[in-house]
Design a protein around this motif. Sequence first.
Motif, PDB file in Angstrom:
ATOM      1  N   GLU A  50       0.835  -1.201   0.000  1.00 19.45           N
ATOM      2  CA  GLU A  50       0.000   0.000   0.000  1.00 19.45           C
ATOM      3  C   GLU A  50       0.874   1.259   0.000  1.00 19.45           C
ATOM      4  O   GLU A  50       0.625   2.219  -0.729  1.00 19.45           O
ATOM      5  CB  GLU A  50      -0.927  -0.028   1.222  1.00 19.45           C
ATOM      6  CG  GLU A  50      -1.964   1.072   1.226  1.00 19.45           C
ATOM      7  CD  GLU A  50      -2.901   0.938   2.417  1.00 19.45           C
ATOM      8  OE1 GLU A  50      -4.110   1.067   2.212  1.00 19.45           O
ATOM      9  OE2 GLU A  50      -2.389   0.683   3.534  1.00 19.45           O
ATOM     10  N   ARG A  55      -1.451   3.476  -2.938  1.00 17.40           N
ATOM     11  CA  ARG A  55      -2.870   3.196  -3.170  1.00 17.40           C
ATOM     12  C   ARG A  55      -3.374   2.301  -2.042  1.00 17.40           C
ATOM     13  O   ARG A  55      -2.600   1.523  -1.479  1.00 17.40           O
ATOM     14  CB  ARG A  55      -3.091   2.484  -4.513  1.00 17.40           C
ATOM     15  CG  ARG A  55      -2.630   3.286  -5.720  1.00 17.40           C
ATOM     16  CD  ARG A  55      -2.681   2.449  -7.000  1.00 17.40           C
ATOM     17  NE  ARG A  55      -2.167   3.182  -8.143  1.00 17.40           N
ATOM     18  CZ  ARG A  55      -2.898   4.001  -8.903  1.00 17.40           C
ATOM     19  NH1 ARG A  55      -4.197   4.153  -8.625  1.00 17.40           N
ATOM     20  NH2 ARG A  55      -2.362   4.631  -9.920  1.00 17.40           N
ATOM     21  N   PRO A  56      -4.688   2.299  -1.775  1.00 15.69           N
ATOM     22  CA  PRO A  56      -5.215   1.381  -0.763  1.00 15.69           C
ATOM     23  C   PRO A  56      -5.179  -0.054  -1.284  1.00 15.69           C
ATOM     24  O   PRO A  56      -5.144  -0.292  -2.497  1.00 15.69           O
ATOM     25  CB  PRO A  56      -6.653   1.873  -0.549  1.00 15.69           C
ATOM     26  CG  PRO A  56      -6.996   2.618  -1.794  1.00 15.69           C
ATOM     27  CD  PRO A  56      -5.737   3.233  -2.298  1.00 15.69           C
ATOM     28  N   SER A  58      -7.406  -2.148  -1.484  1.00 12.02           N
ATOM     29  CA  SER A  58      -8.579  -2.490  -2.300  1.00 12.02           C
ATOM     30  C   SER A  58      -8.355  -2.171  -3.768  1.00 12.02           C
ATOM     31  O   SER A  58      -8.988  -2.760  -4.648  1.00 12.02           O
ATOM     32  CB  SER A  58      -9.817  -1.725  -1.782  1.00 12.02           C
ATOM     33  OG  SER A  58      -9.559  -0.313  -1.817  1.00 12.02           O
ATOM     34  N   ASP A  59      -7.414  -1.181  -4.036  1.00  7.92           N
ATOM     35  CA  ASP A  59      -7.103  -0.844  -5.425  1.00  7.92           C
ATOM     36  C   ASP A  59      -6.009  -1.746  -5.998  1.00  7.92           C
ATOM     37  O   ASP A  59      -5.655  -1.624  -7.168  1.00  7.92           O
ATOM     38  CB  ASP A  59      -6.636   0.609  -5.540  1.00  7.92           C
ATOM     39  CG  ASP A  59      -7.778   1.593  -5.326  1.00  7.92           C
ATOM     40  OD1 ASP A  59      -8.928   1.151  -5.262  1.00  7.92           O
ATOM     41  OD2 ASP A  59      -7.475   2.810  -5.211  1.00  7.92           O
TER      42      ASP A  59
END
Length: 728
Positions: A50, A55-56, A58-59
């Motif tokens: 991350e 980016r998180p 989830s991405d």
Amino acid sequence: MNDLNVEFDQHDSELLASENRFRNIINKLLSAVLVIDHEGFVRFANPQAEKLFGRPLSDIVSLPFGFPVFSGDTTEIDILKRDGARTIAELNIIETSWEGSPAYLAVMTDITQRKAAEEKIRFQASLLDNVRNAVLATDNQYKIIYWNKFAEEFYELSGNSLQANDLFALLYPGDNISQQLKDEIRLKVENSGSWEGELARRRKDGVIIPTFTIISTVKDSNVFLGALSISLDLSERKLAEELASRLAAFPRYNPNPVIEFTSNAELSYFNEAAERLTGELHKNHPSEILPSKWQNIVFNCLKTDESITAPEYVIDGKTFTWSFFPIVEKQLVHAYAFDITERLNLENQLRQAQKMESVGQLAGGVAHDFNNILTAIQGYTDLTVNTQSLNSDGIEYLNQVSLASNRAANLTQQLLAFSRRQVMKSSLLDINDVIEQMSKMLRRVIGEDITLRVNYYPNLQSVRGDEGMLQQVLLNLAVNARDAMPKGGQLIITTSVVDIDPLYVTYNLEAQLGKHVCLSVSDTGSGISAEVLPHIFEPFYTTKALGKGTGLGLSTVYGIIKQHKGWITVYSTLEQGTTFNIYVPIDSELLTNEQQKEYNSLVKGGSETILLVEDEVIVLSMVKSILIKLGYKILEAQNATSAMKLWEEHKKEIDLILTDIIMPGGISGIDLVEKIREKDNDVNVIFTSGYSIEMVNNTTNFDNKTQFLPKPYTFKSLAKILRVALDN
């Protein structure tokens, strides 16, 4: 069926537990880790991913990885974060399994800072790309990542050979660096910032060149990223340093004083010779031995950019000349001093010899013409006396004219002798026989109140000369001695043989090489003053009262001895007496080179320390040259006071005292030795004097530690008596 389900549930449970443990481990790693299935989709990402991708999770998870996946490869990838920032990561792919299916494990390490540091190193090194120094840049493992063009020439390697090469392998060809030294360099570079030192490299042609290397650290936020090494060839510098050292040694070891001045006329440097001369002249600082107004000379040198020679400067009986040379670009002035005392003495000798030669030519011409006139006067006088027309008074008057002309004829004969135009009847003579035949006459001439003592040299070699002329020499010297001793005294005549060497000739322009008979005539009379002494051989020069002398006695002696190819030296001190030393050659041929070599081979020197005491500068210089050539160490003084001071300072070093007897200042060499022997009765002493040993024996007692060397002495005679005194 139920048992089978239980087994599957148990297997799934164990697999899940294993994957959970795997997740926990991955989550704790500092590197970003992704699990990628065979279709290229991300199935798992740890928290560091991350941060790396910006980016998180989830991405990232369930999306395509976006980079080629090949197991076992290590590559660099560029990652564009959501905020537009660029990150460089090092990617390693490992095959694994995930949830029971084959998968890939992608391990990514952020190397953005390292790459920036490497770029920084490259940039720093590129600044030196055109420098004639070998520049190497390394990573944090000291592997070379950059080099400038000169490094390839310096290390005699191509670029491919330099890439990833070990720095220490280049600095120490042959891998002969110890691990201890490696660790020492690393410690200094990584903790202290740099290491520097001189190394020696052997080129491929076998030539060893000295090098100087500096290794500096490259850090970012105190993290060691690599090193920068700069090496330079010291060959030219070493040569320059050697040249500079030689140039520096020139003023330092120059035997003449050298002094440097700043633009403000301040002394910025003086060599050992200047310091030594300052002490010899009893001064406290080299500025005290400089000529007057030396500051103005320094200013004028720099102003005009021209060298200046100062007027002759006399101090403590020595004459110096100073030359000042400007170095305008450095605003310095160098001054060099030269002791010209000896040169002036030799020039005075030459001028005196030329003067005597000119006077001799004049005297000879006058005597020749005057003899012709006297012949006519005498002839016509005789003719007139023999005529019948003269009365007794006239005859008496003419007889007086005849007597006067005879006396005048005697004077012209003396002038002819001085000018060396008197007819010489040459034959082989033994001067001992000449003295013996003259002794009775000499005793009558000098009178009963003067004692005549004669010392004959045994088996004296013959000389070629005129017996009558040499008898005249003895007679003239005896008459002069008698006049100098109106209250009585001693007249001492001594013969000896001396071998004149080349060094002695350099200090006496009239002397000649080879063996000579020395005829010494000494008296204990009133002596001759220093002002009169240079003129005593000039014709018609006399200090006697009017009517008491013609001034031709010593002139005649001088001319006769010169006609015999010899010379005369004189030693005299007021109220101490006078000694004339007359040298007549035994063999007119000079020493050959072979004889000189044989002569020098017979001379034995030593390494002892000698205190030399001599007031005559030219004699002091000559004796000093002899002693140095013989290997002795020397302490020198020009008077008894200075000698006593040197004795107090160096008495444990001094092996022998070589001192003149008659010296200025009221303290003689004998007085000096008596004072020293009150403290050390065992000291060896050699007395020297231009007077005879009989005159010396009247004032001191000689023992086995006391020797006497009459002046003038030669190289060989001095060397011999030194060994006799020191070896006793």
